[in-house]
Enzyme design. Sequence first.
Site, PDB file in Angstrom:
ATOM      1  NE  ARG A  56      -4.043  -2.172   1.842  1.00 58.10           N
ATOM      2  CZ  ARG A  56      -4.894  -2.698   2.704  1.00 58.10           C
ATOM      3  NH1 ARG A  56      -4.783  -2.441   3.999  1.00 58.10           N
ATOM      4  NH2 ARG A  56      -5.852  -3.505   2.280  1.00 58.10           N
ATOM      5  CG  HIS A  68      -2.954  -1.235  -8.325  1.00 58.87           C
ATOM      6  ND1 HIS A  68      -2.106  -0.463  -9.105  1.00 58.87           N
ATOM      7  CD2 HIS A  68      -3.284  -2.291  -9.101  1.00 58.87           C
ATOM      8  CE1 HIS A  68      -1.946  -1.026 -10.272  1.00 58.87           C
ATOM      9  NE2 HIS A  68      -2.659  -2.129 -10.303  1.00 58.87           N
ATOM     10  CD  GLU A  69      -1.399  -4.466  -3.814  1.00 57.45           C
ATOM     11  OE1 GLU A  69      -1.864  -5.231  -2.960  1.00 57.45           O
ATOM     12  OE2 GLU A  69      -0.885  -4.873  -4.871  1.00 57.45           O
ATOM     13  N   GLY A  70      -6.278  -2.784  -2.419  1.00 53.81           N
ATOM     14  CA  GLY A  70      -7.374  -2.355  -1.547  1.00 53.81           C
ATOM     15  C   GLY A  70      -8.008  -1.086  -2.062  1.00 53.81           C
TER      16      GLY A  70
END
Length: 613
Positions: free
Chosen positions: A313, A457-459
Amino acid sequence: MSLRPTLDFLLYEWLAAQTLNERERFADHSRETFDAVLDTCERIAREKYAPFNRTVDTQEPHFDGEKVILPQATHDAHAAFVESGMMAAAQDYDIGGMQLPYTVQAAANAFFGLASVSIGSNMLTSGNANLLMVHGTELQKQVFALNEFSGRWAGTMCLSEPQAGSSLSDVATRAVPDGADFESDPLGPRYRLKGNKMWISAGDHELTENIVHIVLAKIPDAEGRLVPGVKGISLFIVPKKLVDTEGKLTGVRNDVALAGLNHKLGWRGTTNTLLNFGEGKFPVDGQAGAVGYLVGKPGQGLACMFHMMNEARIGVGTAAAMLGLAGYYASLDYAKNRPQGRPVGPSGKDAAKPQVRIIEHADVRRMLLAQKAYCEGAFALELYCAKLVDEQKTGEAASADEARLLLEVLTPIAKSFPSEWCLEANSLAIQIHGGYGYTRDFPVEQYWRDNRLNMIHEGTHGIQAADLLGRKVLMEQGRGLQLLAQRVDDTARRAGDVPALAAHAKALQAAWQQIEAATKQAWATGNPAEALANAVPYMQAFGHTVIAWIWLDVALCALKSDAAQAGSGTLGNVGRIGAMTYFFHYELPKIGAWLQVVERRDPVCAELPEEAF
């Protein structure tokens, strides 16, 4: 325009990263060694990445039936990155690392994001290996992590599934013991996995001789049922090609098959895949099922995976900031050279006068200042978080624990603010270019397309917001929020003593009071559904307040730097003060509107009947 002056100021003058060599782990380093690393990465990015950013966008990865084909430029860039040693830069000497501070590694990797985020800086490989260094067995570290750090193998993270997306509690990939003696395999308890994983970045390619997949899956109970929710999730190492205990390829292909490539809006240089685990295309020992080795304990997979997810993140936030800065630099250059229109004088415009460059128009300057404020502020936050990582790992016990909690609170902001507002910066860069901005004659449209992926991306944005308001500001009785409040207040008090910054200090204190009040009001009924209905506006306000704090702290440093030079303000610091002022005048006031709906626990979004949409 170069990133280096901004990076050097933030790294050395603001964060004083050169003082990290006073710690035992970094004692062999100095400002000179840090600069040498930065110089090397800047050169590689300039020579191997930047010239091919458009190439990898137009020559998308394709599957020829046997392997995924990438442009030669990607192979060359990857080889140069591996040769630089940056994959293991922060690792111990005895495993081939440099024992660099993570702060310096993060700063150096920024050059690659600026030059071509689509080629990338191998963030997932290093994150995968870092996870194994914390949660893996000694042999798993030796066989898998060290081969990733060397660049011999690559790594992925396999979380999402076609039917589940971000809802990890609905993961359906199954992992069953591989034989009666499954626990005796030296690489870890051996399982057979069956399931499908979607949106796997770098899930298949020929850049390395092997790919190490880190996979979330559920182990069925005695009746063959999957435990509902996230508590039943375990974590597995699933290599593309099977290996022995010395890390040598056995010549056996694991039962992991490429089901297809996703064709994306941006980041086209990075393969994005649908992977089938255990479909029987590559049976191992005559059986369907991908061979996987358990990491950690059964049912603890998500806790282990968060180590990699949180690192990713911050990496995504940095990538978003770099894309924003790339667009800013391009539009600044364009604005300085594009003649159009006439200035407005006391009696209006005089058409008889020659055209002026568009940077002379106030509205273009507004758009440039917005980009500078968003992107440099975001980059400063990412470097601040990177230094917290070093503090957590090498600081005294109390300071390290504070750094841990501050990172918990700031990570959702470090991911969400750049992915939203540096994307807005890219939109402004297109606007400054006018009609040319949305053509492929200029790079700004690609920067926008690449950056649009980072809100997912990534959450996703909503997940980060729910994490912030639903967990991070509440955890450990709100201690992380209190620690952040102390740091915000310290900056405001110091700025309050500086006449040029006193009004901004007062505005920051007022903004933080609004954040605290809204946090309490959101949870006043104790009902999560009511509190979290407006989690995204809460996160937007929180993020703007954090960036305002970062900018005020940077401004204090800039004024101190100028004072040390006999009061002669450098143009760089004049620009920083201007961007800070813009943020406080144009951006920070927005938080009032966002927090109003949070404080009221406004129900309109949650309660509007589906049919009314």
